[in-house]
Scaffold this active site. Structure first.
Site, PDB file in Angstrom:
ATOM      1  N   TRP A 502       5.078   8.228   2.517  1.00 37.13           N
ATOM      2  CA  TRP A 502       3.915   7.437   2.104  1.00 37.13           C
ATOM      3  C   TRP A 502       4.286   6.174   1.343  1.00 37.13           C
ATOM      4  O   TRP A 502       3.410   5.467   0.870  1.00 37.13           O
ATOM      5  CB  TRP A 502       2.997   8.306   1.243  1.00 37.13           C
ATOM      6  CG  TRP A 502       2.598   9.553   1.946  1.00 37.13           C
ATOM      7  CD1 TRP A 502       1.512   9.724   2.755  1.00 37.13           C
ATOM      8  CD2 TRP A 502       3.296  10.814   1.918  1.00 37.13           C
ATOM      9  NE1 TRP A 502       1.485  11.005   3.238  1.00 37.13           N
ATOM     10  CE2 TRP A 502       2.564  11.699   2.752  1.00 37.13           C
ATOM     11  CE3 TRP A 502       4.443  11.273   1.292  1.00 37.13           C
ATOM     12  CZ2 TRP A 502       2.953  13.016   2.964  1.00 37.13           C
ATOM     13  CZ3 TRP A 502       4.844  12.586   1.504  1.00 37.13           C
ATOM     14  CH2 TRP A 502       4.104  13.450   2.333  1.00 37.13           C
ATOM     15  N   ASP A 503       5.579   5.872   1.182  1.00 33.12           N
ATOM     16  CA  ASP A 503       6.014   4.736   0.375  1.00 33.12           C
ATOM     17  C   ASP A 503       5.526   4.886  -1.064  1.00 33.12           C
ATOM     18  O   ASP A 503       5.001   3.952  -1.666  1.00 33.12           O
ATOM     19  CB  ASP A 503       5.516   3.420   0.985  1.00 33.12           C
ATOM     20  CG  ASP A 503       6.087   2.201   0.274  1.00 33.12           C
ATOM     21  OD1 ASP A 503       7.161   2.313  -0.333  1.00 33.12           O
ATOM     22  OD2 ASP A 503       5.447   1.138   0.320  1.00 33.12           O
ATOM     23  N   MET A 504       5.696   6.070  -1.624  1.00 36.16           N
ATOM     24  CA  MET A 504       5.304   6.334  -2.999  1.00 36.16           C
ATOM     25  C   MET A 504       6.463   6.072  -3.960  1.00 36.16           C
ATOM     26  O   MET A 504       6.745   6.872  -4.862  1.00 36.16           O
ATOM     27  CB  MET A 504       4.783   7.767  -3.138  1.00 36.16           C
ATOM     28  CG  MET A 504       3.446   7.990  -2.507  1.00 36.16           C
ATOM     29  SD  MET A 504       2.163   7.001  -3.318  1.00 36.16           S
ATOM     30  CE  MET A 504       0.747   7.371  -2.294  1.00 36.16           C
TER      31      MET A 504
END
Length: 824
Positions: A502-504
């Site tokens: 999620w590109d967290m």
């Protein structure tokens, strides 16, 4: 008039009929289809001038109010889109120019018992029923304005004793007292020597001349414009995020195009300017600078910034003791003399290092540092950003340590090959770091007594595709890692997302303090995340102080060959929002609210950590983050934090390579990014209504205070108005998103701009009350700072230059405030 009202109602009903039917087919609420049928039927009866239109619409108003209160509660901003247009149409029907045209059964009353040749026509009960329903509906709706349905009100305990009264054992580190500079001295109370004031990253000032009683008297003392503004050929996300340093008589700051400016701390006058003449490159995802770094040297001589004309980049280099360091967006690191702005000749190549050495790929614009390096002793440690989702084969996210005086490479820690920290030969092109390994693009901190530097880690590109990662990358991605300052070896790691799809990225600077807990004083590290969790760890061991637990995570919608972690961690201190439901969809009217409901039901969504998919998935909290690089501020004496949790859902869609076609790609983090070399491109963006406002109901931005030892949230309140987001500048406090950071002072005041509103505020740290609020000429998407000038007056400084991605006003301002009886 009645026909005009009928036509308007019919036009409004048409999209409700069509969209409501489609929404129902998706399993959504039947209300919109029913509303479309009733409004259209009412319009037809109204056009025919029949009183039954009033009876039918009365029932509709009653049903709508009942449904709206059931879905949204007694909350104005949720009620208004649901009942606004229905009540407006009811009000139009009550106008005499409409109601007097109605036909049908009438009550006739004889005048003075005379023959009925003269009669007075009275409206039937339908009219009075509609009148009562509209009045009651309006009273309920407007009455909800008095109900604070979203804020949590409370107070922090700020009664801790002063530092010298703290019961801290001698064998504990003293991260409440400030990090020693390289010359062995502490940062003076009136100065700000690193991005977070010290390398502990607390963003806390021991100054208290400005306090909760007098902060309302702050006035503008001076302002300047740097001259560095966004140009027509700059990338979309050209932003001004710098926090100045205050050393000696100077303020040191950088600009979006990596100028370094030294200002007179009393007047704001420019003393010298260093412009490395970085070329434009549209392949960069960001054109920004968050700050410079300061090395105090060994001579312990005070910094006295001098007046130097022209661009000091063009001046001859010189020997330096103290140094200012600036990383640039063309992947250079410059060392400058703080007094004159000249390059330091013994560092690197005449004052410069090329950070592309030993990179496996060196596409221009794909690697650069946006955050200031961390300096510990005589070591400067540099990390950098790697473009998200542009190319599978991208530069490495390696973290490197150099000698602060010579630029010699001391060690390199690459999360793709974490055990090989011996320095590479910078002149040997056969020695290369790992391709696209997880990077650390935000700000680091350091504890020299423990010998550790702490780096918030991002993800490997492609961020939404996990099949390219090795075991080491899986271990260190989306985490905080403690590196040995001397050797670069990883001492411990705490991961915040397993197998991140999620590109967290861990976006914020870790904060260090000594925390008084139930188990005694512990050396703590606090780091907030995009998901809203705030992790409180023992910084010596990485063990949690506030508990960390795991819970099951969604497993559906995965592409072939992908997997999702069965569980994900969460912290006992969290600002995580509740999962979204269809009831949470929002809009200015029933129609665009319905459109958001349709899109919500079209997207894949099983709550937090729903995997990205080819259909499109909802990501909430979104990639913008509950917290981003602005992070939090910590009061180390009281063990409390102040921050700005933000809530904005995103969507994530994987696009098979063979269906990408001629889509425009690689225009920033949002939109479609190509993932060259991968089977899928990715499309990211905020979850917005057709009118361009968030699809989930407000508040979208808040401020909050919490106790770090217990994990208890004392208060959380909406923050900011829509006056700079709306076509009409109305000061409606919905709570707006923001990006930027706060500071805290010993005077009990927190300062924060950051919101997507051109305002700068001071808050009471105890309860979040706004104590001071001024308009500023551009977006304040930077973290402020505070210091003492030569007269002993406390100053508060904010850079206001806007943010290219969030749409705030672009500018180039540096604003300084002091108390009114001192301001000129």
């Amino acid at each position: 008039m009645e026909k005009f009202v009928a036509i308007i109602m019919a036009i409004f009903a048409a999209p409700l009929l069509i969209g409501g039917a489609y929404l129902l087919s998706l399993g959504g609420s039947p209300y919109y289809l029913i509303a479309g049928v009733i409004i259209l039927t009412t319009a037809f009866l109204l056009f025919k001038k029949h009183w039954s239109a009033y009876g039918l619409y009365t029932l509709f108003i009653v049903a709508t109010m009942t449904w709206a209160l059931w879905e949204s509660g007694f909350y104005w901003w949720a009620l208004a889109p649901r009942v606004g247009f229905p009540l407006i149409f009811g009000l139009l029907m009550l106008l005499p120019w409409v109601s007097n045209k109605m036909r049908g059964p009438k009550t006739q009353v004889a005048s003075n018992s005379a023959p009925t040749t003269n009669t007075v026509k009275k409206s039937p009960l339908y009219y009075w029923g509609l009148l009562v329903s509209v009045i009651v509906g309006a009273l309920l709706s407007f009455g909800s304005l008095a109900n604070n349905a979203t804020d949590k009100l409370g107070e922090l305990d700020l009664t801790a004793a002063n530092d010298d009264e703290q019961n801290v054992s001698s064998d504990e580190t003293s991260a409440n007292l400030g990090d020693p500079l390289s010359n062995g001295q502490q940062t003076p109370d009136g100065e700000w020597s690193a991005y977070g004031r010290t390398d502990y990253g607390q963003r806390y000032s021991p100054l208290d001349k400005i306090n909760t009683d007098n902060v309302k008297d702050l006035e503008l003392a001076w302002q300047i414009q740097t001259g560095d503004v966004k140009g027509p050929n700059d990338v979309g996300e050209t932003t001004y995020q710098a926090t100045p340093l205050k050393i000696g008589n100077g303020l040191y700051l950088c600009t979006p195009h990596n100028w370094v400016m030294a200002l007179d701390a009393d007047s704001g006058e420019t003393r010298w300017k260093f412009d490395p003449q970085v070329e434009e490159n549209l392949q960069r995802q960001h054109q920004t600078c968050r700050g410079v770094s300061y090395y105090a040297g060994q001579a312990a001589s005070p910094v006295q910034v001098q007046k130097i004309a022209g661009n000091t980049f063009e001046n001859a280099s010189k020997q330096c003791d103290a140094k200012i360091f600036i990383p640039t967006s063309d992947a250079k690191l410059y060392a400058l003399d703080p007094n004159t702005g000249q390059r330091c000749q013994d560092f690197g190549d005449d004052g410069a290092l090329d950070l592309m050495h030993n990179m496996p790929f060196n596409q221009a614009g794909y690697y650069y540092s946006t955050s200031p390096p961390v300096i510990a002793g005589d070591t400067i440690i540099v990390a950098g950003a790697v473009n998200d989702n542009y190319d599978v084969n991208s530069p490495s996210g390696v973290i490197r340590a150099y000698d602060v005086n010579t630029g010699e490479l001391l060690w390199n820690w690459d999360s793709g090959d974490p055990d090989n920290t011996a320095p590479f030969d910078v002149n040997d092109p056969t020695q290369t770091y790992k391709t696209s390994s997880p990077n650390s693009w935000s700000v680091a901190t350091a504890d020299e007594e423990l010998g550790l530097a702490y780096f918030p880690m991002g993800n490997r590109t492609p961020d939404q595709l996990g099949s390219y990662r090795n075991a080491a990358e899986e271990k260190y991605a989306t985490s905080v890692v403690a590196l040995d300052i001397e050797t670069g070896e990883a001492r411990w790691v705490q991961q915040f997302v397993h197998h991140d799809l999620w590109d967290m990225d861990t976006p914020a600077q870790p904060t260090l303090l000594d925390l008084d807990t139930a188990d005694g004083v512990q050396p703590a590290l606090v780091v907030p995340t995009k998901q809203g969790d705030v992790y409180v760890l023992n910084r010596a061991t990485g063990e949690p102080i506030v508990p960390i637990k795991e819970r099951p995570a969604p497993q559906g919608y995965l592409i072939a060959g992908e997997h999702a972690a069965p569980t994900q961690p969460y912290s006992g201190l969290s600002f995580e929002p509740e999962p979204l439901t269809e009831k949470d969809m929002w809009g200015a009217s029933l129609v665009d609210q319905m459109m958001c409901r349709i899109e919500f039901n079209q997207l894949n969504y099983d709550g937090r950590y729903t995997p990205p998919s080819t259909n499109g998935s909802l990501v909430y909290p979104g990639n913008f983050g509950t917290f981003n690089w602005g992070g939090i501020a910590v009061d180390p004496e009281n063990g409390v934090m102040f921050g700005m949790p933000t809530y904005l859902a995103f969507t994530s869609k994987l696009i098979p390579r063979d269906t990408l076609g001629d889509a425009e790609t690689n225009k920033g983090e949002q939109g479609v990014n190509a993932n060259e070399g991968a089977d899928y491109a990715v499309e990211l963006g905020p979850f917005l209504s057709p009118l361009g406002v968030p699809c989930q109901q407000p508040p979208w931005g808040t401020i909050a205070g919490a106790d770090l030892a217990t994990g208890d949230i004392a208060y959380q309140r909406k923050n900011g108005t829509v006056q700079d987001l709306s076509p009409i500048p109305i000061k409606l406090e919905l709570g707006v998103p923001g990006i930027g950071g706060p500071i805290i002072t010993k005077g009990g005041v927190a300062f924060l701009s950051a919101a997507t509103e051109n305002n700068f505020r001071a808050y009471d740290l105890k309860n979040g009350d706004v104590l001071w609020n001024v308009r500023i000429p551009a977006g304040g998407q930077a973290t402020p700072m505070t210091y003492l000038n030569s007269k002993g007056e406390q100053m508060v400084v904010l850079v206001a230059g806007g943010h290219g991605s969030v749409g705030t006003t672009i500018g180039d301002y540096v604003l300084a405030y002091k108390l009114g009886d001192q301001a000129k």
